[in-house]
Design a protein around this motif. Structure first.
Motif, mmCIF file in Angstrom:
data_model
loop_
_atom_site.group_PDB
_atom_site.id
_atom_site.type_symbol
_atom_site.label_atom_id
_atom_site.label_comp_id
_atom_site.label_asym_id
_atom_site.label_seq_id
_atom_site.Cartn_x
_atom_site.Cartn_y
_atom_site.Cartn_z
ATOM 1 N N GLU A 120 0.754 -1.248 -0.035
ATOM 2 C CA GLU A 120 -0.069 0.154 -0.140
ATOM 3 C C GLU A 120 0.883 1.254 0.084
ATOM 4 O OE1 GLU A 120 -3.685 0.004 2.799
ATOM 5 O OE2 GLU A 120 -2.234 -1.766 3.409
ATOM 6 N N VAL A 121 1.946 1.183 0.819
ATOM 7 C CA VAL A 121 2.691 2.428 0.909
ATOM 8 C C VAL A 121 3.530 2.604 -0.340
ATOM 9 C CG1 VAL A 121 4.395 3.550 2.234
ATOM 10 C CG2 VAL A 121 2.885 2.170 3.314
ATOM 11 N N GLU A 122 4.165 1.659 -0.847
ATOM 12 C CA GLU A 122 4.640 1.626 -2.133
ATOM 13 C C GLU A 122 3.779 2.162 -2.964
ATOM 14 O OE1 GLU A 122 8.062 -2.029 -1.401
ATOM 15 O OE2 GLU A 122 6.054 -2.677 -2.453
ATOM 16 N N HIS A 123 2.616 1.781 -3.323
ATOM 17 C CA HIS A 123 1.766 2.173 -4.342
ATOM 18 C C HIS A 123 1.611 3.754 -4.412
ATOM 19 C CE1 HIS A 123 -2.197 2.953 -6.341
ATOM 20 N NE2 HIS A 123 -1.567 1.988 -7.186
ATOM 21 N N TYR A 124 1.469 3.963 -3.189
ATOM 22 C CA TYR A 124 1.171 5.558 -2.851
ATOM 23 C C TYR A 124 2.379 6.364 -3.251
ATOM 24 C CZ TYR A 124 0.091 10.060 -0.964
ATOM 25 O OH TYR A 124 0.049 11.423 -0.884
ATOM 26 N N PHE A 125 3.736 5.897 -2.829
ATOM 27 C CA PHE A 125 4.652 6.747 -3.284
ATOM 28 C C PHE A 125 5.201 6.506 -4.576
ATOM 29 C CE2 PHE A 125 4.639 7.492 1.334
ATOM 30 C CZ PHE A 125 4.953 8.685 1.575
ATOM 31 N N GLY A 126 4.764 5.347 -5.224
ATOM 32 C CA GLY A 126 5.180 4.925 -6.341
ATOM 33 C C GLY A 126 6.614 4.439 -6.816
ATOM 34 N N LYS A 127 6.952 3.939 -5.450
ATOM 35 C CA LYS A 127 8.471 3.223 -5.786
ATOM 36 C C LYS A 127 8.567 2.214 -4.615
ATOM 37 C CE LYS A 127 10.748 6.613 -2.561
ATOM 38 N NZ LYS A 127 11.705 7.853 -2.485
ATOM 39 N N LEU A 128 9.542 1.375 -4.827
ATOM 40 C CA LEU A 128 9.537 -0.072 -3.928
ATOM 41 C C LEU A 128 10.501 0.392 -2.673
ATOM 42 C CD1 LEU A 128 10.125 -2.791 -6.583
ATOM 43 C CD2 LEU A 128 7.935 -1.778 -5.503
ATOM 44 N N ALA A 129 10.053 -0.427 -1.390
ATOM 45 C CA ALA A 129 10.850 -0.303 -0.382
ATOM 46 C C ALA A 129 12.135 -1.091 -0.767
ATOM 47 C CB ALA A 129 10.093 -0.675 0.831
ATOM 48 N N GLU A 130 13.302 -0.615 -0.071
ATOM 49 C CA GLU A 130 14.823 -1.436 -0.035
ATOM 50 C C GLU A 130 15.016 -2.194 1.296
ATOM 51 O OE1 GLU A 130 17.596 0.972 -1.915
ATOM 52 O OE2 GLU A 130 16.241 1.607 -3.623
ATOM 53 N N PRO A 131 15.964 -3.193 1.062
ATOM 54 C CA PRO A 131 16.350 -3.763 2.315
ATOM 55 C C PRO A 131 17.166 -2.809 3.003
ATOM 56 C CG PRO A 131 16.634 -5.318 0.239
ATOM 57 C CD PRO A 131 16.087 -3.956 -0.113
ATOM 58 N N ILE A 132 17.106 -2.877 4.317
ATOM 59 C CA ILE A 132 17.901 -1.866 5.071
ATOM 60 C C ILE A 132 18.491 -2.668 6.244
ATOM 61 C CG2 ILE A 132 15.749 -1.125 6.604
ATOM 62 C CD1 ILE A 132 17.206 1.627 6.544
ATOM 63 N N GLN A 133 19.677 -2.183 7.070
ATOM 64 C CA GLN A 133 20.270 -2.754 7.936
ATOM 65 C C GLN A 133 20.248 -1.591 9.175
ATOM 66 O OE1 GLN A 133 21.498 -6.038 8.772
ATOM 67 N NE2 GLN A 133 20.490 -6.492 7.005
ATOM 68 N N ILE A 134 19.928 -1.769 10.293
ATOM 69 C CA ILE A 134 19.984 -0.928 11.268
ATOM 70 C C ILE A 134 20.788 -1.471 12.545
ATOM 71 C CG2 ILE A 134 18.444 0.254 12.965
ATOM 72 C CD1 ILE A 134 16.451 0.436 11.031
ATOM 73 N N TYR A 135 21.521 -0.755 12.778
ATOM 74 C CA TYR A 135 22.524 -1.225 13.952
ATOM 75 C C TYR A 135 21.867 -1.746 15.109
ATOM 76 C CZ TYR A 135 25.943 -0.990 17.707
ATOM 77 O OH TYR A 135 26.753 -1.379 18.520
ATOM 78 N N GLY A 136 21.956 -2.899 15.738
ATOM 79 C CA GLY A 136 21.147 -3.460 16.854
ATOM 80 C C GLY A 136 19.999 -3.941 16.454
ATOM 81 N N ARG A 137 19.702 -4.295 15.193
ATOM 82 C CA ARG A 137 18.614 -5.046 14.765
ATOM 83 C C ARG A 137 18.942 -5.860 13.700
ATOM 84 N NH1 ARG A 137 13.809 -0.544 14.282
ATOM 85 N NH2 ARG A 137 12.446 -2.158 14.285
ATOM 86 N N ASP A 138 19.941 -6.446 13.708
ATOM 87 C CA ASP A 138 20.500 -7.238 12.610
ATOM 88 C C ASP A 138 20.106 -8.508 12.419
ATOM 89 O OD1 ASP A 138 22.835 -5.418 12.404
ATOM 90 O OD2 ASP A 138 24.099 -6.540 13.822
ATOM 91 N N ASP A 139 19.077 -8.937 13.405
ATOM 92 C CA ASP A 139 18.518 -10.273 13.092
ATOM 93 C C ASP A 139 17.101 -9.812 12.461
ATOM 94 O OD1 ASP A 139 17.583 -8.682 15.410
ATOM 95 O OD2 ASP A 139 16.853 -10.617 16.357
ATOM 96 N N GLU A 140 16.685 -8.727 12.273
ATOM 97 C CA GLU A 140 15.441 -8.451 11.710
ATOM 98 C C GLU A 140 15.548 -8.217 10.089
ATOM 99 O OE1 GLU A 140 12.787 -6.071 14.166
ATOM 100 O OE2 GLU A 140 14.560 -5.267 14.816
ATOM 101 N N ASN A 141 14.595 -8.740 9.481
ATOM 102 C CA ASN A 141 14.235 -8.410 7.862
ATOM 103 C C ASN A 141 13.677 -7.293 7.769
ATOM 104 O OD1 ASN A 141 14.688 -8.993 5.347
ATOM 105 N ND2 ASN A 141 13.193 -10.429 5.104
ATOM 106 N N LEU A 142 14.235 -6.053 7.509
ATOM 107 C CA LEU A 142 13.642 -4.708 7.435
ATOM 108 C C LEU A 142 13.729 -4.275 5.990
ATOM 109 C CD1 LEU A 142 14.900 -3.347 10.760
ATOM 110 C CD2 LEU A 142 12.706 -4.384 10.396
ATOM 111 N N PHE A 143 12.775 -3.528 5.703
ATOM 112 C CA PHE A 143 12.846 -2.547 4.447
ATOM 113 C C PHE A 143 12.362 -1.331 4.774
ATOM 114 C CE2 PHE A 143 12.318 -7.013 3.100
ATOM 115 C CZ PHE A 143 12.990 -7.006 1.711
ATOM 116 N N SER A 144 13.010 -0.307 3.958
ATOM 117 C CA SER A 144 12.930 1.103 4.202
ATOM 118 C C SER A 144 12.539 1.743 2.839
ATOM 119 C CB SER A 144 14.071 1.724 4.506
ATOM 120 O OG SER A 144 14.208 3.247 4.523
ATOM 121 N N LEU A 145 11.381 2.729 2.941
ATOM 122 C CA LEU A 145 10.881 3.566 1.857
ATOM 123 C C LEU A 145 11.099 5.121 2.262
ATOM 124 C CD1 LEU A 145 8.014 2.845 -0.545
ATOM 125 C CD2 LEU A 145 8.581 5.204 0.396
#
Length: 174
Positions: A120-145
């Motif tokens: 939904e958010v990607e559709h609104y902004f017209g672009k895809l989220a990308e994988p992101i690494q956040i310090y201290g959250r290495d075990d989480e599979n996160l995406f950022s837009l």
């Protein structure tokens, strides 16, 4: 080159020529409060009083040293506001609940919550989220837009986990 070949190449490159969607900061609301230049009185009325925590940013729009002003954080369970009495406060971090109680709105055009999907958010902004690494959250599979505010250097990003919206972050250039 034939017209058909040119058209095909244009459509392949078209996303690179599109304008990046920006947001007018005046029309962003977090949990019913203005995202930008929010007064401390309104924040206290909505969430109750809390301790002001000093900030310690090395640089950016809320760096005490760089700006020559003192900034504070107002930390609540789901939202952290940053600012001061002179400039007002900005929602620096929003943690969305899975029930969808905390809402992020823009104009009356769109509303996102913890129930919103990454699609939904990607559709609104017209672009895809990308994988992101956040310090201290290495075990989480996160995406950022991310994106920027209109005619400004600062911006924001949405964070997704397992296809659901989990956080909104404000950022300023450093």
């Amino acid at each position: 080159m034939t017209w058909v070949n040119f058209t095909f190449i244009f459509y392949l490159l078209f996303p690179y020529f599109q304008d990046v969607k920006t947001l007018d900061v005046e029309y962003v609301f977090i949990d019913g409060l203005a995202f930008h230049q929010q007064g401390i009185k309104s924040i206290f009325e909505k969430y109750g009083p809390t301790q002001r925590s000093d900030t310690d940013y090395e640089c950016g729009f809320h760096s005490n040293e760089e700006q020559g002003k003192t900034y504070y954080e107002l930390i609540y369970p789901s939202i952290t506001w940053i600012g001061n009495a002179e400039e007002g406060y900005i929602a620096e971090l929003v943690l969305f609940d899975p029930e969808g109680e905390i809402k992020w709105t823009y104009y009356q055009e769109v509303e996102f919550s913890g129930k919103s999907s990454q699609n939904e958010v990607e559709h609104y902004f017209g672009k895809l989220a990308e994988p992101i690494q956040i310090y201290g959250r290495d075990d989480e599979n996160l995406f950022s837009l991310g994106g920027r505010f209109t005619d400004a250097d600062d911006g924001f990003f949405f964070l997704f986990k397992e296809g659901k919206l989990i956080e909104f972050h404000y950022w300023s250039p450093c």
